[in-house]
Design an enzyme around this catalytic site. Structure first.
Site, PDB file in Angstrom:
ATOM      1  N   PHE A 111       0.828  -1.205   0.000  1.00 52.73           N
ATOM      2  CA  PHE A 111       0.000   0.000   0.000  1.00 52.73           C
ATOM      3  C   PHE A 111       0.863   1.255   0.000  1.00 52.73           C
ATOM      4  O   PHE A 111       1.800   1.383   0.793  1.00 52.73           O
ATOM      5  CB  PHE A 111      -0.886   0.050   1.248  1.00 52.73           C
ATOM      6  CG  PHE A 111      -2.104  -0.825   1.191  1.00 52.73           C
ATOM      7  CD1 PHE A 111      -3.286  -0.364   0.632  1.00 52.73           C
ATOM      8  CD2 PHE A 111      -2.068  -2.110   1.712  1.00 52.73           C
ATOM      9  CE1 PHE A 111      -4.416  -1.166   0.590  1.00 52.73           C
ATOM     10  CE2 PHE A 111      -3.192  -2.923   1.677  1.00 52.73           C
ATOM     11  CZ  PHE A 111      -4.374  -2.453   1.112  1.00 52.73           C
ATOM     12  N   ASP A 112       0.520   2.178  -0.874  1.00 55.25           N
ATOM     13  CA  ASP A 112       1.014   3.541  -0.770  1.00 55.25           C
ATOM     14  C   ASP A 112       0.332   4.166   0.453  1.00 55.25           C
ATOM     15  O   ASP A 112      -0.664   3.635   0.958  1.00 55.25           O
ATOM     16  CB  ASP A 112       0.651   4.283  -2.063  1.00 55.25           C
ATOM     17  CG  ASP A 112       0.932   5.766  -1.995  1.00 55.25           C
ATOM     18  OD1 ASP A 112       2.044   6.140  -1.586  1.00 55.25           O
ATOM     19  OD2 ASP A 112       0.032   6.552  -2.344  1.00 55.25           O
ATOM     20  N   LEU A 113       0.837   5.299   0.920  1.00 56.49           N
ATOM     21  CA  LEU A 113       0.233   5.957   2.085  1.00 56.49           C
ATOM     22  C   LEU A 113      -0.582   7.185   1.687  1.00 56.49           C
ATOM     23  O   LEU A 113      -1.810   7.198   1.789  1.00 56.49           O
ATOM     24  CB  LEU A 113       1.326   6.350   3.084  1.00 56.49           C
ATOM     25  CG  LEU A 113       0.864   7.064   4.358  1.00 56.49           C
ATOM     26  CD1 LEU A 113      -0.137   6.216   5.138  1.00 56.49           C
ATOM     27  CD2 LEU A 113       2.065   7.432   5.231  1.00 56.49           C
ATOM     28  N   ASP A 114       0.087   8.222   1.201  1.00 57.19           N
ATOM     29  CA  ASP A 114      -0.590   9.484   0.889  1.00 57.19           C
ATOM     30  C   ASP A 114      -1.519   9.328  -0.312  1.00 57.19           C
ATOM     31  O   ASP A 114      -1.092   8.929  -1.396  1.00 57.19           O
ATOM     32  CB  ASP A 114       0.434  10.579   0.588  1.00 57.19           C
ATOM     33  CG  ASP A 114       1.253  10.958   1.808  1.00 57.19           C
ATOM     34  OD1 ASP A 114       0.843  10.608   2.931  1.00 57.19           O
ATOM     35  OD2 ASP A 114       2.304  11.605   1.640  1.00 57.19           O
ATOM     36  N   ILE A 131      -0.714  -1.092  -4.583  1.00 55.21           N
ATOM     37  CA  ILE A 131      -1.955  -0.322  -4.513  1.00 55.21           C
ATOM     38  C   ILE A 131      -1.627   1.138  -4.232  1.00 55.21           C
ATOM     39  O   ILE A 131      -0.987   1.452  -3.223  1.00 55.21           O
ATOM     40  CB  ILE A 131      -2.867  -0.878  -3.395  1.00 55.21           C
ATOM     41  CG1 ILE A 131      -3.169  -2.363  -3.648  1.00 55.21           C
ATOM     42  CG2 ILE A 131      -4.162  -0.071  -3.298  1.00 55.21           C
ATOM     43  CD1 ILE A 131      -3.662  -3.103  -2.415  1.00 55.21           C
TER      44      ILE A 131
END
Length: 221
Positions: A9-12, A166
């Site tokens: 997973f990306d964060l921002d 993602i």
């Protein structure tokens, strides 16, 4: 959609909306150079790629100026901007359910690891991640591809066909493709459908709820 074992997973723009903090910190850094920002919304496109790259591409800063700009950005971000942030609806429930279903979950963000760690701890979602991977404060791992490589090396993720990247921007898609991963673009973040399609996202969903439904459906077989 095929079945996967590993989710990056990306964060921002993917799990959290950091737009208030990031845009205010960018404006703070630009002001140091005499560049005034009248509307913070004009800085939303900066969310995702490294700040240094944006300074060099948009304002044609040389490397020394860009490095100073990053320093000024972090000057405000470290204690103030980092908490001008919110999780998207349903994130904690999503991560908890995916963990219960047996997925390995990794964070792969262009944000420096030290900041990413503080953010996920602040929101009390750090325990759901098997590994938290980000950029280095020393300008190491400057692209999403470098971050993904770091995550793979540190977790011994040797089969990218079992992994799904993602994110919400083209950088997430391009980074995943560099390692032959399937990719998912989310439209609730800062990238458009056109951007994600042009980058070649394997799948595109409107939001995390749609992604969750698909992943849980696949895991039911």
């Amino acid at each position: 959609m095929q079945k996967y074992r590993h989710l990056l997973f990306d964060l921002d723009g993917t799990l959290a909306d950091p737009s208030e903090g990031i845009t205010k910190c960018i404006a703070y850094a630009l002001e140091y150079f005499g560049i005034k920002t009248d509307n913070l919304d004009t800085l939303r496109s900066w969310i995702g790629p490294p700040i240094k790259d944006s300074l060099m591409q948009i304002y044609h800063f040389d490397e020394a100026q860009a490095n100073l700009g990053v320093e000024k950005y972090r000057e405000r971000f470290t204690d103030i901007g980092i908490y001008e942030n919110r999780l998207f609806d349903g994130v904690q429930e999503l991560l908890e359910r995916l963990k219960d279903e047996g997925y390995s979950i990794y964070l792969a963000t262009s944000k420096p690891t030290v900041f990413a760690q503080r953010i996920v701890e602040h929101f009390k979602i750090d325990t759901y991640f098997d590994f938290i991977g980000g950029a280095g404060l020393d300008d190491s791992r400057p692209t999403k591809g470098h971050v993904i490589q770091h995550v793979m090396e540190e977790t011994n993720l040797s089969d990218p066909s079992q992994a799904l990247m993602i994110g919400d921007r083209k950088y997430d898609i391009i980074g995943g493709q560099a390692f032959h991963m399937d990719t998912t673009g989310l439209l609730h973040g800062f990238g458009s459908r056109a951007e994600l399609q042009s980058a070649g996202a394997t799948y595109i969903f409107d939001n995390l709820a749609e992604l969750k439904k698909e992943l849980l459906f696949l895991n039911s077989f």
